[in-house]
Motif scaffolding. Sequence first.
Motif, short mmCIF file in Angstrom:
data_model
loop_
_atom_site.label_atom_id
_atom_site.label_comp_id
_atom_site.label_asym_id
_atom_site.label_seq_id
_atom_site.Cartn_x
_atom_site.Cartn_y
_atom_site.Cartn_z
N ALA A 19 0.90 6.30 2.68
CA ALA A 19 -0.50 6.59 2.38
C ALA A 19 -1.41 6.19 3.54
CB ALA A 19 -0.92 5.86 1.11
N MET A 20 -1.16 5.02 4.12
CA MET A 20 -2.01 4.53 5.21
C MET A 20 -1.11 3.92 6.27
SD MET A 20 -5.12 2.68 3.12
CE MET A 20 -5.73 3.33 1.57
N SER A 21 -0.91 4.66 7.36
CA SER A 21 0.02 4.19 8.39
C SER A 21 -0.53 3.05 9.22
CB SER A 21 0.42 5.36 9.31
OG SER A 21 -0.72 5.91 9.92
N THR A 22 -1.88 2.96 9.32
CA THR A 22 -2.51 1.88 10.11
C THR A 22 -3.59 1.21 9.26
OG1 THR A 22 -4.05 3.49 11.07
CG2 THR A 22 -2.04 2.98 12.33
N PRO A 23 -3.21 0.55 8.16
CA PRO A 23 -4.22 0.02 7.23
C PRO A 23 -5.17 -1.00 7.85
CG PRO A 23 -2.02 -0.82 6.71
CD PRO A 23 -1.85 0.27 7.71
N GLU A 24 -4.65 -1.88 8.72
CA GLU A 24 -5.53 -2.89 9.31
C GLU A 24 -6.58 -2.26 10.22
OE1 GLU A 24 -5.92 -5.87 8.46
OE2 GLU A 24 -4.21 -5.99 7.12
N LEU A 25 -6.18 -1.21 10.94
CA LEU A 25 -7.12 -0.50 11.80
C LEU A 25 -8.19 0.20 10.96
CD1 LEU A 25 -7.81 0.35 14.71
CD2 LEU A 25 -6.32 2.34 14.39
N PRO B 178 -1.37 -10.02 -7.79
CA PRO B 178 -2.05 -10.66 -6.64
C PRO B 178 -1.27 -10.54 -5.34
CG PRO B 178 -1.19 -12.31 -8.17
CD PRO B 178 -1.07 -10.99 -8.85
N ALA B 179 0.05 -10.34 -5.43
CA ALA B 179 0.86 -10.23 -4.22
C ALA B 179 0.56 -8.96 -3.45
CB ALA B 179 2.35 -10.27 -4.58
N GLU B 180 0.01 -7.93 -4.11
CA GLU B 180 -0.27 -6.67 -3.43
C GLU B 180 -1.59 -6.69 -2.67
OE1 GLU B 180 1.58 -4.23 -2.84
OE2 GLU B 180 3.25 -4.77 -4.14
N ILE B 181 -2.50 -7.55 -3.08
CA ILE B 181 -3.83 -7.59 -2.46
C ILE B 181 -3.75 -8.31 -1.13
CG2 ILE B 181 -6.20 -8.39 -2.71
CD1 ILE B 181 -5.91 -8.08 -5.72
N GLY B 182 -4.09 -7.59 -0.07
CA GLY B 182 -4.05 -8.17 1.27
C GLY B 182 -2.69 -8.10 1.93
N LYS B 183 -1.66 -7.58 1.23
CA LYS B 183 -0.32 -7.53 1.81
C LYS B 183 -0.25 -6.54 2.96
CE LYS B 183 3.22 -5.57 -0.38
NZ LYS B 183 4.28 -5.39 -1.42
#
Length: 550
Positions: A282-288, A302-307
Motif C-alpha cells: 500500500a505504501m512503499s515509502t511510508p516514512e517519506l 497498538p503494535a500496528e501504530i507507528g510500526k
Amino acid sequence: MMTGAQAMVRSLEAEGVTTVFGYPGAAICPFYDSLAGSSIHHVLVRQEQHAGHAASGWARACGGVGVCVATSGPGALNLMTAIATAYMDSIPLVAITGQVSSELLGRDSFQEADITGACVSFTKHRYLVNDARTLPRIFKEAFYLASTGRKGPVLIDVPIDVQRASLDFEYPEKASLRSYNPNVKGHAVQIRRALEALEAAERPLICAGGGVFGAGAERTLLDFAERGNIPVITTMMGLGAMPSEHPLFMGMLGMFGSRCSNRALAECDTLLIAGARVGDRAMSTPELLARDKTVIHIDIDPAEIGKNMGASIPIVGDLALVLGQIYEGMSPMRHDDWLSSLNRWRSEESAESAARRDENSFEPVSFVRALTSAMPEGGILVADVGQNQLWSAAGFSVRHGRFLTSGGMGTMGYSLPAAIGAKLARPEKTVAAICGDGALQMEMCELATMVQERAAVKYVVMRNSCLGMIREIQDKSYGGRHTAIELDGLPDIGKLAAAYGLPYMRISENSETPAGVKFLLETEGPAVLECVVPPETATAGGRFKGGSAR
C-alpha cells in the motif's frame, strides 16, 4: 457426564456455531462421531487447507467466527497455510485439530506433528489440551480471543485420548483472561487532538483498511466521511468499506492502485489511517510520505501504530467507537478545492484508461467492472492471487458489496473455497469467485464441495496459460527471460465443468463480455465462465513486450 468429544460439540453449539468446515481422520474421529448427532452442519472439503479458507470466507461474509477441523499430522499441517492466511488478514477462526494420544506425544508416533509449536508465529493463541475437564473453558477462551481485539485464528489441538475421556460438562458464561484486556475506547485527549487536526486541515484524506470490516464500522465510516466532506481511499483489504460509486471514494492506493488515490496520499496535509497496517504493497515509502503531513492512526492493535509509518496522533481502540467519538464533536466541513482537484485527476485517469483499451482482445478489468456493476447490491466478489487479484481490485464496483481476498499472505487457491464459505454464510447474496488458471489447479477439487453443498458460486477462470504475475515480473526485472511459468497440460475447463455437471461458457473478446455476465448472473445455481486472456496482458492494463510496459 459426557466425553471430551461430546463436550467439544456442545461447546460449539453454546457459541452459536451452525457450520464447520473440515476433513476427518483417525485422530479426530471421536469428535466427528459426536458431531453427527448435533445441529451443526459439517461441510466436507476436499483438502484441509480449503477448510480454513472456507471458514475464513464464512467469517468475513457474516461477521462471526469461522470454524475448521482437521486430523493430526498431515491434516493439521495442510491447515497451517490457511491459519497463516487468516492471521495476516485478522480473520477470526477457531481451528480444531486431532492429535495422537497423550502418552505417544514426542515419540515420533504415526501422524504426530507438533502443530501448536509450528503455529506459534501465526496464531493469536494455541492450546494443547491435556485434560478433558478444561475443554469448556478452553473453547470459551478461544472464541473470545478470536473475536475480540485484533481478530485472528486460535488453534485447539486435542489428543484422541482427551476426546474419549469423561467430564462433567458446564460451559462458562464468560472468559476470564487476566493478561488479555483489549482497549476499545479512544483516549479523550487523543480524540480532541484528532478533531482539531481535521478541523484545521485543508486537504484531509481517510485511508481505510480491512479493520473497518473487523470493527463493523462501514456505516460509521460513511457518516464520518460525509460530515467531514473528506475523500476516502482504501487498501486492497479495505475495498468495499466505502461504496465504490460514492463521490468521496477515490479508489484503491498502492503499487497496483489508481494514480488518483496515490496522488491524493502524496498531497494530502492530514491523513487519517482507519484500521490499516500500512503494508509495503500500500505504501512503499511510508516514512517519506509522513514527513509533510499530520498522521492520525486508529487501530485496535497498538503494535500496528507507528510500526511502518510514524503517527502524529496515535489512537488505540475499536474503530467504530473511535470514529464515533470524533464524529460527536465534528461540525460539517467543506473542502471544495481539494475535492475538485481529486475529481479532475480521477477523470483524467479514467479517460487515459479508456484510450488504452484494446477493443479486439479480452480486457480483464473491463470484464470485472461489467460483472460487479451488474451484481445485485451487497454482492460478494472473492479474488484469488496473482494478476487476477489486481484486475479484480481495479474493476470492483459492487454497490455496497464486499471484496474478499488473501491480502497479507497472498495465498493462491483461496478464492473458490472462500467463496463457498461466503455463499453458505450468506445464501441470499450473489457470490462470484475469480481466479487464474494457476490457482484453478490448486483449488479445482473444491468444485465437488460446491456441487455437494449446492453453493451457487459464480466461478470465473482467467485463462492465459501461464503464471501471469511471474511472467510480468520476469519481463520487467529479468530481461524477459521466462522460467517455469508455462502452464502446459491445462485441463479442458469445459470438460472439467461438465464432469461436475456445471453450466459452462467461454469468452475471448470484449464484445462477448455482456453475454458472459448474463450467463453468470442468470444461470440458476453455480456456473463456470472461462475468460481467455492474452498472455502478454499486464496488471495495470496495456501489454508487456520486450521487458517494458506500454
